[in-house]
Write a protein that holds these residues in place. Structure first.
Motif, PDB file in Angstrom:
ATOM      1  N   THR C 310      10.164  24.860  -6.499  1.00 13.46           N
ATOM      2  CA  THR C 310       9.891  26.295  -6.458  1.00 13.46           C
ATOM      3  C   THR C 310       9.392  26.721  -5.088  1.00 13.46           C
ATOM      4  O   THR C 310       9.897  27.651  -4.480  1.00 13.46           O
ATOM      5  CB  THR C 310       8.806  26.654  -7.494  1.00 13.46           C
ATOM      6  N   LEU C 311       8.423  25.985  -4.601  1.00 12.12           N
ATOM      7  CA  LEU C 311       7.767  26.454  -3.391  1.00 12.12           C
ATOM      8  C   LEU C 311       8.544  26.112  -2.129  1.00 12.12           C
ATOM      9  O   LEU C 311       8.578  26.898  -1.189  1.00 12.12           O
ATOM     10  CB  LEU C 311       6.351  25.880  -3.297  1.00 12.12           C
ATOM     11  N   ASN C 379      -3.392  29.434   3.900  1.00 11.47           N
ATOM     12  CA  ASN C 379      -2.435  28.842   2.972  1.00 11.47           C
ATOM     13  C   ASN C 379      -1.432  27.961   3.710  1.00 11.47           C
ATOM     14  O   ASN C 379      -0.258  28.264   3.801  1.00 11.47           O
ATOM     15  CB  ASN C 379      -1.717  29.972   2.241  1.00 11.47           C
ATOM     16  N   LYS C 382       1.774  26.181   2.087  1.00 11.57           N
ATOM     17  CA  LYS C 382       1.756  26.733   0.728  1.00 11.57           C
ATOM     18  C   LYS C 382       0.889  25.907  -0.230  1.00 11.57           C
ATOM     19  O   LYS C 382       1.169  25.818  -1.413  1.00 11.57           O
ATOM     20  CB  LYS C 382       3.181  26.847   0.164  1.00 11.57           C
ATOM     21  N   ASN C 384      -2.144  26.541  -1.154  1.00 16.78           N
ATOM     22  CA  ASN C 384      -2.831  27.414  -2.101  1.00 16.78           C
ATOM     23  C   ASN C 384      -1.911  27.736  -3.270  1.00 16.78           C
ATOM     24  O   ASN C 384      -2.343  27.885  -4.411  1.00 16.78           O
ATOM     25  CB  ASN C 384      -3.242  28.740  -1.442  1.00 16.78           C
ATOM     26  N   ASP C 385      -0.623  27.866  -2.932  1.00 15.16           N
ATOM     27  CA  ASP C 385       0.331  28.204  -3.979  1.00 15.16           C
ATOM     28  C   ASP C 385       0.479  27.049  -4.970  1.00 15.16           C
ATOM     29  O   ASP C 385       0.688  27.269  -6.152  1.00 15.16           O
ATOM     30  CB  ASP C 385       1.685  28.552  -3.359  1.00 15.16           C
ATOM     31  N   ALA C 387      -1.912  25.183  -5.841  1.00 15.12           N
ATOM     32  CA  ALA C 387      -3.065  25.346  -6.723  1.00 15.12           C
ATOM     33  C   ALA C 387      -2.775  26.380  -7.803  1.00 15.12           C
ATOM     34  O   ALA C 387      -3.100  26.183  -8.977  1.00 15.12           O
ATOM     35  CB  ALA C 387      -4.292  25.757  -5.915  1.00 15.12           C
ATOM     36  N   ALA C 388      -2.129  27.477  -7.372  1.00 18.00           N
ATOM     37  CA  ALA C 388      -1.834  28.543  -8.335  1.00 18.00           C
ATOM     38  C   ALA C 388      -0.904  28.025  -9.433  1.00 18.00           C
ATOM     39  O   ALA C 388      -1.070  28.367 -10.604  1.00 18.00           O
ATOM     40  CB  ALA C 388      -1.217  29.734  -7.619  1.00 18.00           C
ATOM     41  N   ILE C 389       0.075  27.214  -9.046  1.00 17.68           N
ATOM     42  CA  ILE C 389       1.001  26.714 -10.072  1.00 17.68           C
ATOM     43  C   ILE C 389       0.309  25.683 -10.974  1.00 17.68           C
ATOM     44  O   ILE C 389       0.440  25.728 -12.199  1.00 17.68           O
ATOM     45  CB  ILE C 389       2.262  26.105  -9.426  1.00 17.68           C
ATOM     46  N   GLN C 391      -2.667  25.537 -11.732  1.00 20.78           N
ATOM     47  CA  GLN C 391      -3.530  26.287 -12.632  1.00 20.78           C
ATOM     48  C   GLN C 391      -2.749  26.739 -13.877  1.00 20.78           C
ATOM     49  O   GLN C 391      -3.219  26.574 -15.006  1.00 20.78           O
ATOM     50  CB  GLN C 391      -4.058  27.511 -11.880  1.00 20.78           C
ATOM     51  N   GLN C 392      -1.569  27.284 -13.642  1.00 21.81           N
ATOM     52  CA  GLN C 392      -0.770  27.752 -14.765  1.00 21.81           C
ATOM     53  C   GLN C 392      -0.259  26.586 -15.619  1.00 21.81           C
ATOM     54  O   GLN C 392      -0.221  26.672 -16.842  1.00 21.81           O
ATOM     55  CB  GLN C 392       0.424  28.589 -14.273  1.00 21.81           C
ATOM     56  N   VAL C 403      -9.862  27.708  -9.353  1.00 23.28           N
ATOM     57  CA  VAL C 403      -9.407  27.433  -7.994  1.00 23.28           C
ATOM     58  C   VAL C 403     -10.401  28.017  -7.003  1.00 23.28           C
ATOM     59  O   VAL C 403     -10.785  29.176  -7.100  1.00 23.28           O
ATOM     60  CB  VAL C 403      -8.018  28.042  -7.748  1.00 23.28           C
ATOM     61  N   ILE C 405     -10.689  28.659  -3.075  1.00 26.77           N
ATOM     62  CA  ILE C 405     -10.056  28.574  -1.762  1.00 26.77           C
ATOM     63  C   ILE C 405     -11.130  28.892  -0.745  1.00 26.77           C
ATOM     64  O   ILE C 405     -11.792  29.920  -0.833  1.00 26.77           O
ATOM     65  CB  ILE C 405      -8.921  29.618  -1.629  1.00 26.77           C
TER      66      ILE C 405
ATOM     67  N   MET D  62       4.993  32.234 -14.529  1.00 29.74           N
ATOM     68  CA  MET D  62       5.761  31.694 -13.406  1.00 29.74           C
ATOM     69  C   MET D  62       7.018  31.050 -13.965  1.00 29.74           C
ATOM     70  O   MET D  62       6.960  30.025 -14.620  1.00 29.74           O
ATOM     71  CB  MET D  62       4.943  30.650 -12.659  1.00 29.74           C
ATOM     72  N   ILE D  67      13.049  32.422  -9.483  1.00 30.99           N
ATOM     73  CA  ILE D  67      12.327  32.798  -8.265  1.00 30.99           C
ATOM     74  C   ILE D  67      13.188  33.631  -7.337  1.00 30.99           C
ATOM     75  O   ILE D  67      14.410  33.512  -7.307  1.00 30.99           O
ATOM     76  CB  ILE D  67      11.808  31.549  -7.500  1.00 30.99           C
ATOM     77  N   PHE D  82       7.060  32.575  -6.923  1.00 30.92           N
ATOM     78  CA  PHE D  82       6.630  31.776  -8.075  1.00 30.92           C
ATOM     79  C   PHE D  82       7.514  32.064  -9.279  1.00 30.92           C
ATOM     80  O   PHE D  82       7.385  31.432 -10.302  1.00 30.92           O
ATOM     81  CB  PHE D  82       5.211  32.144  -8.501  1.00 30.92           C
TER      82      PHE D  82
END
Ligand code: ATP
Ligand code: ATP
Ligand code: MG
Ligand code: MG
Lengths: 677, 309, 527, 297
Positions: C310-311, C379, C382, C384-385, C387-389, C391-392, C403, C405, D62, D67, D82
């Motif tokens: 994804t990233l 970031n 990426k 930080n991103d 971390a966001a994923i 988290q989900q 999280v 930052i 997400m 994406i 995302f």
């Protein structure tokens, strides 16, 4: 002889918030070469609009000329292209405005503003020549050291000087017509006399025509060849000055003339007042616009508006023009039927002199304000606003205080109420030194001493409802609340002649006169013993002035008030006051019983002051007895007698020695080395 | 007049000293420390770190650090960067011209755009021109500068290729950042000038000027605008602070040299001497410019001159 | 999915940008956009990767490490190691001189290494790399002996790293702590100027004639000069290479890589860095992550493939091991072993007694199951991103991820150690790098990121440092890697590819084994 | 009566004595911009309060297979990197953004207003000290101050708000003080004093209500600048990472995708711009409606 200016059927409209408002309509008049025509009428009657329309200046203020023609000689001003219009402005017609301070651009020197005008209308003149010309003009209007003045900024000159400079600037184009919109209203009487004198001279010197706008019938009487009276956007009467004053042909003119307080007004009689107030331009009455206030109105008047008709060389817009009485014949009682005024009591003079106890006593009161100075300069300068003033106000009397602007009247008033602390000296109220009172005790004391302010607009909080404004004293002194408060306020409203429904409205919904009544109602809410009226009627129109003065007199009697009445309309002060004090540059220079002061002024200044008042009688040919010169700065007053710089009788002694206050007659005190007596 | 300026300047020194104290205190309470930002802690031993910290003097008590610091400030000793021992003054000196150029150019743009739009808007009050001018002004206030900056780069450098995206030498490199920053100021100045113009146009002397037969042009620009300049100039003095602050973002986006670049890094690295130097410098500039603003009042408005002398 | 879908240009260790269709010509000036500013050009002092990119042009090392991890001569022509492994004797080249004219000799080498030990230098990472160096002896003008405290197999490899570059003693003495602003080495380019936060300029060293085996051009560089422009903002950096204002720009964001490949004017160079991949470390001293089951639950709940795809849009390879593929001892058998398995994750948590509450978060004894995930700002790559994923993803199995930052990673991670999960990576040339992350630390010393303390692992790691036999050493490290993954000590995420977008007329930019660019062969085609 | 008397108060903030007259709102078709602004603000406030009603997706959703989808289809404003729905992100982000905007203005405006009011009203040495302090803080550019405060307190919504608010305090204080100074000598204040009103009641009942309108206008601008400063902090890496990012963070995160997926940051950017624009238009209108001068014309 063809007229220099002829205005025919002029109508002007303003666009206000997408509405149109007809400000003036059907204006027709003409001015001959060399003639002085006065336009008189109360505030809002359309004088300024008319004068600005002549130069088409209203176009810049959302205004449009909707009908009629304006002809200057052969030129039709109404259809003139902008280009030619601009070369006409300032060249053939020039203008002088009311507030000289506001009429100059503050960021350019006087010189540059005058030369700008000169060069605008004659491109061939060099900057140098223009400057010389400007200096010549300043010289002509009586400004000393013109070269120096040219380099100064408007803020650096006094009001009187600026008005002269303004006139000089207007003269620079050698105009055929000079329009002067209230050129002296903002000035002191002595300065006003000087300016009027100047205008007179200039008229004969340049054979100019002058359109003079004023609300002061005294000024009109002294200056005008012909007078035009306006009411609510229309001309109601036009005639030669003498005729107008002797035989008015319109009830409004008649009313105006009668409202004037003169030296001869009988102090024991209430003043004549035209009832009601001028209608707003957006809710004009049907028919004759004056009919709701007219004692002679008939059903015809309410239906149909009378046209301005010529009769015997004079014009008037009244159905009953011919039936109006001679001014001198009318008894007051006949005319006052519409007004609710009671007779003013004749003061028992003997009584007041002997038994009266003092309510307020001032002992050597002085107030100096620090002048803003830079950090570095050690020596601070002070404005000596009030300097060593002592006098007493007796219970029940009205004490008048006069003097020119800046002489310290208001400051003295504030000191007296202890709104400010004196620099030195004491103020006694009922023999109690106000200076020793604690904050809360002083606040308590304020119940007994109240004040009415000059500016009816500024002295009420625009965000408060009228009821709350008048009821504030109750709130402050923990008195009535809720329904009780409402009732009291409504009583007060009735007492000052307002509709009790005013309770829930906001100040801006009221006219100046009505707002002043609000201020008065607030002042008397707690039943004070003492009332200070600081120029309480100066901002009001003549007809309203009379109403308010009558109201004050009435209240004074009913509530047994003692008053200090500050004013610069000397006749008004004379009318209301028992005794009068005269101030000059922070000093009290004369105190005398009211009649005495005007009949036999002892101080040269008082004398000059009295002589400067324009008398509304064109027959009494006036020689302008203006005193020369400007008022010195209170930061740097002359040594000895402060008036000596302008005094025609000044001697060496006056410069060296400060004159003592001494009694020159019964109850008559003066501070002069050799008073007239 | 000269006296007044000297006095103002001296009293400003107090303000500058005050701001350096403020800076010290703010930085002192900042968490983290400079050493951690200099090294990769996973590879260094705690003793070595403590050692380094001691060398830099950041382990001493508050009061001791403060007195040393303040002594240096008084002696105008800007010191050396804790991070790389670079002397601070030359560092500021090399960065400063670019920031100065940027803020000056941006101010110029603000003033020109702001004045033109403000005047137009006042003259054509409530007409379409007015509405457009006000909207343009508001746009300037409401766009984040980093975003508008990137948009400008994409448009003018990448797609049109007219102007360089980066750098701090030559006027070309100044255009985009100055426009970005200037738009911000222009927005404020438009509002200010419009209001001031409207107020001035309502003054009695404007009628006098017209009554003298002056051309509309000279009424508007020679007289009205000059009067309306006073609040606009005041605004500029205040705006300068915002502009200086704005450089932090702008200089990063456009990769320009400038004190904005150093300050953000230095704050985050707790590099006290650098932060202090920059803030002191910008405080001096701020004070100087406001002094200049005051002096320029005197030229624009004689009333002020009289009060001062 | 199959990990590391990096089927593109990402070769293992070294990469060359293929010559275009023109002739390599001498001359020209290359401008190269860097993402951040070096803090200092003193190789001993700075620890930043970005500084190393510039060091490589100014400084040389005694030895060079090739992509196959072999060590070859550079400034040293040959060397011998004492049997106890505690002293290294180097013979030095005689034809080398520093850019300021100072002759290169044993004294200079001794000065350089001793300088790192001197506290006044405030050396940071260099001192760690130099460990266990103790002292050196000048045998003769061109022979030097380095003495170590203890043997270290990694020592030689470390000597190849730019942070242990040899500095001119004259200049270093002259400039003192300002040496970082006035660097002098023996490299192919010499320092011209450094406009703070704007650019660093180096020009060709005309005398250069001692290039390492890594490059073809052994003599002086083709380019007249290189200007390193400092352009921190990604969009601007890319914009300036697209608009032709700079010739090359580093670290191209993944989303732009795809687009760049279709750009007629630009080429994309990419090389994977070597060392430790970006790895999420559990803090094993905090409950419940001290329990292997809990860690494994998380390991199964996180879909690393999905994150990386994804990233990074297929431009980054997924990591499987605590080491990157290029490095010595990498265990390729770990690849594709771990698969996301939510059921397993749920089961493991259930077994531990963490049951889902009303809000979907697991609880035990009234305590919510939280995971404090710390990451640094900005970031970078990426992270930080990620971390966001995470988290989900962990939300799905009932773990509440907080999280944090922070700019001030150092205090949170190293001082307060207030984290459950924290990501880090390290560029390195030798698997000894594992020691500082997984070896038990001394009782009073700061614990490692993983807080791992297992005598068995310790023993392996200690052996790894001294084991001279390559095959045995490889086995040791394979064991370590397997242990770490099996016990879910970490979650490896991605291997960072160093990317450069360059104008098509540039060729010859090479990369060393760690992924740092080399400009000896670079040239600009004249059109 | 000279002035129109038929204007009825539309609503009253009774305590403060602030009255807005219907006619002053100047409602006419040509004020399209005003309507549009009101609509925008109202819509965004609804978004902030009940995002569920408006957003089609959860902003935390997400979807790895969705994406970077361009606007259109199932995702009106596209999806981000995302795989989150951009429109839903903006809708949900409104809460944080508006909160940052309003809260920092309230905190900063209150604090600054009080300081300015105190200094202006009571004068004397407190005034001098407070204003000197004010000068000192003003010499430090506001973003730097915010930067330092944000760095000191660490990331976190309230810390950002505090940072932005504190940095704005000196400006509010200055404006408020100036206003108080000009109001406190108006005749109606003297009038109330002459009645015997206490300092406190003078201040609360007269001085304050009459000094508020410039502060209100400033606050309207402040709401916008706070959001912008907040986004600037995000840009500099001092923002907060939250499950539901605010607009500034969205913008700052998405800016790297401008050439690849312009919709990711363009729409949050537009949201900020639109909001700031609208709130300023409303602010101007509010000032006009509160201005007694305008009321009388
Ligand atoms: N620019 C304008 N826009 C709208 N209405 C105006 C304007 N100028 C004047 N008026 C209105 O026209 C009417 C006449 O005003 P004008 O100024 O001529 O009165 P005036 O007789 O000069 O009174 P004053 O003695 O107060 O100067 C008033 O009702 C005023 O409100
Ligand atoms: N608060 C103050 N601070 C400084 N100077 C003051 C202050 N109040 C009044 N003065 C000065 O004191 C002098 C007297 O002012 P004051 O207002 O008492 O005069 P006045 O006789 O009431 O004049 P006017 O007829 O214009 O109302 C003036 O020169 C004025 O400038
Ligand atoms: Mg008038
Ligand atoms: Mg007065």
């Amino acid at each position: 002889m063809s007229a220099l200016l002829s205005v025919d059927q002029l109508g002007v409209e303003f666009a206000v918030n997408r509405n149109v408002m007809q400000a003036v309509s059907d204006i027709s008049f003409s001015i001959q070469a060399g003639e002085i025509v006065c336009l008189v009428g109360e505030s809002g009657s359309g004088k300024s609009v008319t004068s600005k329309a002549i130069m088409r200046l209203i176009e810049h203020e959302n205004g449009t000329i909707t009908s009629g023609t304006i002809k200057l000689g052969d030129v039709d001003v109404t259809t003139l292209p902008q280009q030619e219009l601009r070369s006409l402005r300032g060249k053939r017609i020039a203008m002088v405005f009311q507030e000289p301070m506001a009429a100059f651009d503050p960021v350019f020197t006087i010189g540059s503003q005058i030369t700008e005008t000169i060069r605008r209308h004659d491109r061939r003149i060099t900057a140098r020549e223009a400057e010389e010309e400007a200096a010549r003009l300043l010289q002509r209007v009586g400004i000393p050291e013109p070269k120096l003045r040219l380099k100064q900024y408007p803020g650096e000159l006094s009001g009187g000087m600026l008005q002269r400079a303004m006139i000089a600037m207007a003269l620079s184009g050698k105009p055929e017509l000079l329009i002067a919109d209230e050129p002296t209203t903002a000035l002191d009487v002595t300065i006003q006399a000087q300016i009027l004198q100047l205008l007179h001279e200039l008229r004969s010197e340049f054979n100019m025509s002058i359109l003079l706008i004023t609300h002061d019938l005294g000024v009109a009487a002294e200056m005008a060849d012909r007078i035009i009276v306006m009411y609510a956007g229309q001309i109601v009467e036009e005639s030669a000055a003498v005729d107008l004053f002797t035989q008015p042909r319109h009830p409004y003119t008649l009313g105006l003339l009668r409202s004037i307080t003169t030296l001869d007004s009988d102090r024991s009689q209430p003043l004549y007042a035209i009832p009601g107030s001028i209608p707003g331009m957006n809710n004009l009455p049907s028919g004759c616009r004056f009919h709701p206030r007219c004692a002679y109105a008939t059903e015809l008047c309410t239906r149909e508006a009378p046209a301005l008709e010529e009769k015997g060389g004079r014009q008037s817009a009244c159905w009953y023009a011919d039936q109006l009485p001679e001014l001198r014949d009318t008894g007051v009682s006949e005319l006052v039927s519409g007004v609710e005024v009671r007779e003013r009591p004749v003061l028992d003079e003997d009584n007041s002199k002997q038994e009266a106890v003092s309510l307020i006593e001032l002992r050597h009161v002085t107030k100096h304000y620090p002048l803003k100075s830079s950090f570095l300069s050690r020596d601070r300068k002070w404005i000596q606003a009030v300097d060593d003033v002592s006098f007493t106000i007796r219970k029940g009397e009205t004490f008048g205080l006069v003097g020119e602007s800046g002489s310290g009247k208001s400051t003295l008033g504030r000191l007296l109420l202890h709104l400010e602390k004196p620099t030195s000296g004491t103020v006694l109220f009922e023999n109690q030194d106000l200076g020793t009172l604690s904050g809360s005790m002083l606040r308590q004391q304020r119940k007994d001493m109240q004040m009415i302010f000059q500016d009816p607009h500024g002295s009420v909080d625009p965000r408060w409802k009228v009821g709350d404004i008048i009821g504030e004293p109750f709130a402050v002194h923990g008195g009535r609340k809720g329904k009780e408060k409402r009732e009291s306020v409504e009583t007060l409203l009735r007492l000052v002649g307002l509709d009790p429904k005013a309770y829930d409205r906001y100040p801006h919904e009221f006219s100046g006169g009505q707002r002043q009544r609000i201020g008065i109602a607030r002042a008397i809410a707690l039943g004070p013993k003492f009332l200070l009226a600081d120029e309480a009627v100066s901002a009001l129109d003549v007809s309203v002035q009379a109403q308010i003065i009558n109201l004050l007199q009435e209240l004074r009697k009913q509530l047994d008030l003692t008053m200090l009445f500050i004013g610069h309309g000397l006749h008004v002060v004379r009318y209301v006051s028992d005794r009068i004090g005269v101030m000059y540059l922070g000093k009290l220079i004369e105190i005398a019983p009211s009649e005495q002061l005007f009949r036999h002024p002892a101080h040269p200044y008082t004398r000059a002051l009295v002589a400067s008042i324009p008398v509304p009688d064109p027959l009494r040919q006036h020689s302008f007895q203006a005193i020369e010169g400007e008022i010195p700065s209170p930061a740097n007053p002359p040594s000895g007698c402060r008036f000596r710089t302008r005094c025609p009788a000044a001697t060496v002694r006056c410069a060296a020695e400060e004159p003592q206050f001494r009694e020159v007659g019964q109850e008559h005190f003066v501070a002069c080395h050799d008073p007239y007596f | 007049m000269v006296n007044a300026i000297v006095v103002r300047f001296i009293s400003s020194l107090g303000v500058i000293l005050g701001s350096s104290v403020l800076v010290f205190c703010v930085l002192y309470v900042l968490p983290g420390d400079v050493v951690m930002n200099m090294i990769d802690p996973s590879t260094m031993s705690p003793e070595a770190i403590a050692n380094l910290r001691h060398q830099l003097g950041v382990d001493r008590p508050f009061l001791e650090q403060f007195t040393t610091y303040f002594g240096h400030v008084l002696a105008l000793d800007f010191g050396k960067s804790l991070v790389n021992s670079e002397p601070v003054l030359p560092k500021i000196m090399t960065h400063f011209p670019a920031t100065l150029a940027l803020t000056a150019a941006a101010s110029l743009i603000s003033v020109i755009v702001g004045l033109v739009l403000g005047v137009l808007s006042a003259i054509h009050r409530n007409k379409p021109i007015d509405i457009i001018a006000r909207m343009v002004g508001l746009f300037g206030i409401s766009m984040p500068t980093f975003w508008s900056g990137i948009l400008l780069i994409l448009l003018f450098s990448v797609f049109l290729g007219w102007l360089p995206a980066i750098g701090s030498s030559g006027w070309q490199t100044l255009v985009l950042p100055a426009v970005t920053l200037g738009m911000l100021g222009a927005g404020f100045i438009v509002r200010m000038v419009r209001n001031a113009m409207l107020e001035v146009l309502g003054e009695a002397f404007i009628t006098t000027l017209r009554a003298k037969g002056l051309l509309e042009r000279s009424v508007m620009y020679r007289h009205a605008l000059r009067n309306a300049l006073i609040p606009a100039v005041t605004m500029l003095g205040i705006l300068l602070g915002e502009m200086l602050a704005g450089t932090v973002v702008i200089e990063t986006v456009f990769s320009r040299q400038g004190i904005g670049r150093i300050i953000a890094d230095a704050i985050m690295a707790k590099d006290l001497p650098v932060v202090q130097g920059v803030i002191l410098f910008s405080a001096i500039i701020y004070v100087l410019v406001n002094l200049l603003v005051d002096i320029s009042y005197a030229y624009i408005d004689p009333r002020v001159r009289r009060v001062q002398s | 999915g199959t990990g590391g879908s990096g089927s593109q240009s990402a070769s293992s260790a070294s990469s060359v940008n293929a010559a275009g269709n023109g002739q390599a010509a001498s001359g020209g000036e290359l401008s190269f956009a860097l993402a951040t500013s070096p803090d200092s050009l003193d190789p001993h002092r700075s620890g930043l990767a970005v500084a190393v990119r510039v060091f490589r042009t100014i400084y040389d090392n005694l030895v060079v490490q090739l992509p196959d991890n072999t060590i070859k001569p550079w400034l040293a022509t040959e060397w011998s190691i004492s049997p106890d492994g505690k002293s290294y004797t180097f013979k030095l080249r005689k034809d080398v001189k520093f850019q300021d004219g100072t002759p290169f000799n044993a004294e200079a080498v001794k000065y350089s290494y001793d300088r790192i030990l001197d506290p006044a230098t405030k050396a940071a990472n260099a001192s760690a790399l130099l460990k266990p160096y103790k002292s050196s002896e000048v045998i003769d003008e061109y022979t030097i002996k380095l003495n170590l405290e203890s043997p270290s197999v990694a020592f030689l490899g470390n000597l190849s790293q730019a942070m242990l570059g040899i500095v001119s003693p004259t200049a270093a003495k002259k400039y003192g702590d300002q040496f970082g602003k006035n660097p002098v080495g023996t490299g192919p380019f010499k320092f011209v100027k450094w406009d703070d936060n704007s650019e660093i300029k180096v020009e060709r060293n005309p005398d250069y004639n001692w290039a390492p085996a890594l490059v073809e051009n052994k003599g002086k560089a083709n380019l007249d000069a290189i200007t390193f422009k400092i352009i921190p903002e990604e969009a601007t950096r890319l914009g300036s290479v697209q608009s032709g204002q700079v010739t090359a720009a580093e670290t191209v964001p993944p989303q732009n890589i795809v687009a760049l490949k279709n750009d007629a004017k630009l080429q994309l160079l990419q090389v994977n860095t070597s060392g430790l991949p970006y790895t999420l470390f559990f803090n094993q001293s905090r409950a419940p992550w001290n329990d292997v089951k809990a860690r494994q639950a998380v390991q199964s709940a996180i879909d690393v493939d999905s994150i990386v795809k994804t990233l990074y849009l297929g431009t980054y390879q997924r990591a499987w091991s605590p080491l990157t593929p290029g490095i010595f001892g990498y265990d390729a058998s770990l690849e594709n072993k771990i698969k996301p398995d939510l059921d397993k994750a749920n089961r493991l948590f259930d077994e531990l007694g963490w049951v889902k509450g009303a809000d979907g978060v697991r609880e035990k004894d009234g305590k919510k199951l939280t995971l404090h995930y710390v990451d640094g700002s900005p970031n970078r790559e990426k992270r930080n991103d990620i971390a966001a994923i995470v988290q989900q993803q962990l939300k799905k199995v009932g773990v509440a991820v907080e999280v944090e930052i922070t700019k001030d990673v150092q205090s949170v991670i190293y001082t307060a150690q207030a984290y459950d999960l924290y990501g880090n990576s390290q560029v390195n040339s030798d698997p000894v790098a594992l020691n500082s992350f997984y070896h038990t630390t001394a009782p009073n010393a700061r614990p490692s990121l993983s807080h791992l303390s297992d005598p068995a692992v310790d023993k392996l790691l200690e052996q790894g440092v001294v084991e001279a036999d390559e095959a045995k050493r490889k086995d040791i490290y394979k064991n370590v890697q397997r242990y770490i993954i099996d016990n879910a000590v970490i979650i490896p995420v991605y291997i960072f590819p160093y990317t450069v977008a360059a104008s098509k007329n540039v060729n010859g930019i090479k990369f060393d084994s760690l992924g740092y660019p080399l400009f000896n062969d670079a040239s600009i085609l004249k059109k | 009566m000279r002035e129109a008397v038929n204007a009825k108060p539309l609503w009253r903030i009774k305590r403060a004595g602030l009255t807005i007259q219907r006619k002053n709102l100047n409602l006419s078709p040509s004020r399209f911009i005003l309507y549009a602004s009101t609509l925008v603000v109202v819509f965004l406030i609804i978004c902030a309060i009940v995002p569920r009603w408006i957003a089609p997706y959860m902003p935390t959703d997400m979807q790895a297979d969705q994406i970077l989808l361009p606007p259109g289809g199932a995702h009106v404003l596209g999806t981000d990197y995302f795989g989150r729905d951009v429109f839903s992100l903006i809708v949900y982000g409104a809460r944080e953004s508006l909160f940052i905007g309003f809260a920092s203005v309230i905190v900063g405006g209150l604090l600054g207003g009080l300081i300015g009011a105190y200094a202006g009203y009571f004068g004397g040495w407190t005034d001098r000290v407070l204003m000197r302090l004010n000068d000192i803080v003003m010499t430090v550019p506001s973003v730097l101050l915010a930067l330092a405060i944000a760095a000191a307190l660490g990331p976190g919504l309230w810390n950002i708000i505090l940072a932005v608010a504190l940095a704005a305090v000196p400006n509010y204080a200055r404006v408020m003080r100036g206003q108080i100074l000009s109001v406190k000598n108006r005749p109606f204040i003297t009038a109330s004093r002459s009645i015997g009103a206490t300092q406190l009641s003078l201040f609360v009942k007269h001085v304050l209500p009459n000094s508020l309108s410039p502060l209100l206008v400033m606050a309207a601008i402040g709401v916008g600048t706070s959001i912008l400063t907040g986004s600037g902090l995000s840009f500099l890496g001092l923002g907060v990472l939250k499950e539901i990012p605010d607009w500034g963070a969205l913008l700052s995160q998405g800016r790297g995708y401008l050439t690849v997926a312009w919709w990711i940051c363009t729409f949050p950017g537009l949201a900020i711009t639109l909001f700031v624009l609208s709130i300023n238009v409303l602010g101007d209108e509010l000032r006009d409606a509160l201005d007694p001068k305008k009321r009388q014309s």
